[in-house]
Scaffold this active site. Sequence first.
Site, PDB file in Angstrom:
ATOM      1  CG  ASP A 176     -30.532   0.053 -17.974  1.00 62.86           C
ATOM      2  OD1 ASP A 176     -29.809  -0.868 -17.550  1.00 62.86           O
ATOM      3  OD2 ASP A 176     -30.208   1.245 -17.943  1.00 62.86           O
ATOM      4  CG  HIS A 177     -28.678  -5.994 -18.441  1.00 64.52           C
ATOM      5  ND1 HIS A 177     -28.047  -5.255 -19.409  1.00 64.52           N
ATOM      6  CD2 HIS A 177     -27.716  -6.402 -17.593  1.00 64.52           C
ATOM      7  CE1 HIS A 177     -26.758  -5.239 -19.155  1.00 64.52           C
ATOM      8  NE2 HIS A 177     -26.521  -5.913 -18.068  1.00 64.52           N
ATOM      9  CG  HIS A 239     -26.175   0.134 -17.568  1.00 68.72           C
ATOM     10  ND1 HIS A 239     -27.349  -0.389 -18.035  1.00 68.72           N
ATOM     11  CD2 HIS A 239     -25.209  -0.333 -18.396  1.00 68.72           C
ATOM     12  CE1 HIS A 239     -27.103  -1.148 -19.092  1.00 68.72           C
ATOM     13  NE2 HIS A 239     -25.811  -1.124 -19.339  1.00 68.72           N
TER      14      HIS A 239
END
Length: 504
Positions: A176-177, A239
């Site tokens: 999950d960047h 996110h």
Amino acid sequence: MEQAALFTIFGGTGDLAQRKLYPSLFRLYKKGNLAEHFAVIGTARRPWSDDHYREIVRDTIKDLAPTDEEAQDFSNHFYYLSHNVNDTDHYDQLKVLADELDEKYGLQGNRIYYLAMAPQFFGTIVNHLKSQEILTTTGYNRLVIEKPFGFDYDSANELNNQIRNVFPEQDIFRIDHYLGKEMIQNISVIRFANNIFESLWNNRYIENVQITFSEALGVEDRGGYYEHSGALKDMVQNHILQVVALLAMEVPTSFSNKSIREEKVKVLQAIRRYDSEEVLQNFVRGQYDTGTLDDKNFVAYHDEPNVAKDSLMETFVAGKFLIDNFRWSGVPFYVRTGKRMTEKGTRINIVFKQVPVNVFNFEQEEADGEELPQNILTIYIQPTEGFSLTLNGKKIGQGFNTDPVKLDFRQSAEVTENSPEAYEKLLLDALNGDGTNFSHWDEVANSWEIVDRIRNTWDQTTPGFPNYAAGTMGPQCAFDLLAKNGHEWAWQPDQWYRERGKLD
Ligand SMILES: NC(=O)c1ccc[n+]([C@@H]2O[C@H](COP(=O)([O-])OP(=O)(O)OC[C@H]3O[C@@H](n4cnc5c(N)ncnc54)[C@H](OP(=O)(O)O)[C@@H]3O)[C@@H](O)[C@H]2O)c1
């Protein structure tokens, strides 16, 4: 410190690999985390040669200003294999090449498999890694996978079972960047290293929490993907719920992978599971129409490429989560995200409760008829990075009128520019075997459970789309959602444009 590993990048010709992975690997190379003992196999169907692949890799890093020698030396570690992931024979070729490179570069059997491909291929790839004996027995075997992780709980669970048949949980790194971003990681430091915040971090002092992930862009060329996902699955399931968990978790016993995960999972478990009626009360959706902002005209979502004219997909979501535990009972966590909003920005506003009695009330109201502003801690995630705190001070002059004061800290552009990119940090974490900044299955499972309830309710009703003009902060219902509790969004960049006649 230098790490020895073989990266096998499935989808090595794709957008993610070229835009994010190769430049991030180069940064690690520049810093010495990768040096002599690393190699990269890029695989995809296109019949590229090693030379062509290396040229592409050099092209992807040219903005990082490497010397000719650096670019050459770095790209010489890259090898290309034309490979269809559905074809078993190709895995045998992959094994031969991987073993050769292991020997050549002294990689000690350490392997990272990066699946930069659509998730429908994940199951077949991991099965073949096992059946064709590509997994090593000497070093580590780690799997890095991209979102989306399933499209609902059931599909995510099925995908997880396929992967877990081959890799144990501690070797799975679900990207999950956002978790690699500097200011997301800073949330824990702001909370746990500052007594003035942590001691107030509960329902006695915090009135509400607001999380905004806004995009100024529309869907661009991602209409095909977005028509299947929408804002809810694209942003909230992963996110936004990760940020809620980081903001709301208890203080972990140590700052270790395991303790943090345990605390995050407890928060996600405590988020109230809404029934259909509660979903309709607490979540609203929107889709952008045409709009004009600052003399720029934008088309409506349904006129974007690869989008159905009668699309009912949401490009905006706002909602209220409630966390039923001792710390947060009664504190709304408002979230909103959307495309074609006024400004690009990811920020968190922690809105503190009013003082019990405003002793300056009389003077204040006489002065401007307004109540004392609330203290707000704002955490800026992107594009600027930093945090600010609004306090009340005394207005200079006669009497005791108050004036809001903002203590503002923003990282300088230079620091932001030079700070490691999210993918660089996450790749280094994967090399170090540190799963702290990745999504654990229990987190993914809980998030889907929460989001599925919203999606299922919405699927039973027809929204009146489009319902917000491009360039605004979303539909009216997103403002009403807070107003009915006597709250309002702390961040309203649209007002700035309206006051100057740049937005209707
Ligand atoms: N791009 C981003 O910024 C981004 C951000 C977050 C998540 N993601 C996720 O990352 C994944 C990859 O995204 P992307 O944007 O890089 O997609 P992409 O540009 O479409 O790349 C897909 C890759 O898969 C390869 N491929 C497709 N079918 C194949 C097959 N049967 N056998 C072998 N290779 C095959 C393609 O190469 P060939 O055509 O040469 O086979 C290409 O290299 C997706 O799951 C996406 O959701 C991407």
